[in-house]
Design a protein around this motif. Structure first.
Motif, short mmCIF file in Angstrom:
data_model
loop_
_atom_site.label_atom_id
_atom_site.label_comp_id
_atom_site.label_asym_id
_atom_site.label_seq_id
_atom_site.Cartn_x
_atom_site.Cartn_y
_atom_site.Cartn_z
N GLN A 104 0.83 -1.20 0.00
CA GLN A 104 0.00 0.00 0.00
C GLN A 104 0.87 1.25 0.00
O GLN A 104 0.57 2.22 -0.71
CB GLN A 104 -0.91 -0.03 1.24
CG GLN A 104 -2.11 0.87 1.19
CD GLN A 104 -3.13 0.53 2.28
OE1 GLN A 104 -4.03 -0.27 2.07
NE2 GLN A 104 -2.99 1.14 3.43
N CYS A 105 1.94 1.23 0.78
CA CYS A 105 2.86 2.37 0.83
C CYS A 105 3.57 2.58 -0.51
O CYS A 105 3.96 3.70 -0.84
CB CYS A 105 3.89 2.16 1.94
SG CYS A 105 3.23 2.34 3.61
N ASN A 107 2.16 2.03 -3.33
CA ASN A 107 1.10 2.27 -4.32
C ASN A 107 0.96 1.12 -5.31
O ASN A 107 0.62 1.33 -6.48
CB ASN A 107 1.34 3.59 -5.08
CG ASN A 107 1.24 4.81 -4.18
OD1 ASN A 107 0.32 4.90 -3.37
ND2 ASN A 107 2.17 5.73 -4.32
N GLY A 110 -3.18 -3.86 -4.12
CA GLY A 110 -3.44 -4.63 -2.91
C GLY A 110 -4.37 -5.78 -3.18
O GLY A 110 -4.89 -5.97 -4.28
N LEU A 184 -6.40 -0.68 5.99
CA LEU A 184 -6.28 -1.28 4.67
C LEU A 184 -7.49 -0.91 3.81
O LEU A 184 -8.58 -0.66 4.31
CB LEU A 184 -6.17 -2.79 4.77
CG LEU A 184 -5.05 -3.35 5.67
CD1 LEU A 184 -5.02 -4.87 5.56
CD2 LEU A 184 -3.70 -2.75 5.32
N SER A 185 -7.26 -0.94 2.51
CA SER A 185 -8.34 -0.63 1.57
C SER A 185 -8.98 -1.90 1.03
O SER A 185 -9.49 -1.93 -0.08
CB SER A 185 -7.81 0.22 0.42
OG SER A 185 -6.72 -0.42 -0.22
#
Length: 245
Positions: A104-105, A107, A110, A184-185
């Protein structure tokens, strides 16, 4: 797939999603091999082999979580062009969470879903000294969790094979802290055995704080290794949460 970290026991090139499965401390991805016959054609099982076990038995587990996640992240990057989800049991749940935070960091793409099994939410996790226990005490810990038959731990050759890897894993997990407080997404599903001596359902419900999406929890009959007792039920819940058949 040619990679020391990842193994696909039954390739399904047309599967809708890949499911990465991470083992517990001292354990191997063999925990998930029964799932090969239980998962539908829409889900391709990807077993994660960590250093210090199976074909990587001569490799040493990285000394810290950041190093492990960097190496594991590089290994999974090639599959990120396809939808994927991740299931982690016990220590594997923490590694899975850290992997997603790292991606996630950066980009990067995920997962569709995170399944955390038999693991307290990060805000409830504490350090420990189990990696410093003597051999007999460490074996008693394994027996208490219910994942290893006591008679097996009486075999010197098995103890010599199992305990060093277990210590490496415990050291890693007991000395690490969550790397980010960002949610989290992707949805999170927590799974817990009602008789698990290491956590309660409330400890598992704390994972809800770590997602901006849907959260669900399943409770099962059994201890820390409930998923070995009820693989059909666990897999059916994984399939349901992924919205697949």
């Amino acid at each position: 797939m040619s990679c020391a970290w990842l193994n696909i026991p039954h390739p399904k090139p047309n599967a809708a999603i890949q499911l990465l499965c991470l083992p517990h401390a001292g354990g191997t991805a063999a925990l998930y091999r029964p799932w090969v016959k239980l998962l539908p054609d829409s889900i391709e099982l990807v077993l994660v082999c960590l250093p210090g076990r199976e074909q990587r038995c001569n490799e040493v587990m990285p000394a810290d979580m950041r190093s492990l996640i960097t190496l594991l992240g590089n290994a999974v990057t090639p599959i990120l062009d396809r939808p994927w989800a991740v299931f982690g049991h016990s220590m594997g749940a923490t590694v899975a969470h850290e992997l997603i935070l790292s991606l996630q960091c950066r980009n990067l793409c995920g997962p569709e879903h995170l399944f955390v099994s038999a693991r307290k939410a990060p805000q409830f996790q504490e350090g420990g000294n189990q990696h410093q226990l003597d051999d007999d005490s460490l074996c008693q810990q394994l027996i208490q969790l219910g994942g290893t038959a006591p008679e097996l731990l009486e075999i010197p050759e098995l103890r010599a094979l199992l305990l060093p890897t277990l210590r490496q894993d415990y050291r890693l997990i007991e000395t690490s802290k969550v790397s980010s407080d960002q949610p989290l997404s992707c949805p999170i599903t927590a799974m817990v055995g009602r008789d698990d001596p290491e956590l309660t359902p409330d400890d598992a419900r704390g994972w809800q704080r770590w997602t901006n999406c849907h959260f669900h929890i399943y409770e099962y009959t059994g201890n820390h290794f409930y998923l070995s007792q009820s693989p059909h039920l666990v897999v059916s819940h994984v399939v349901k949460q992924l919205g697949l058949t």
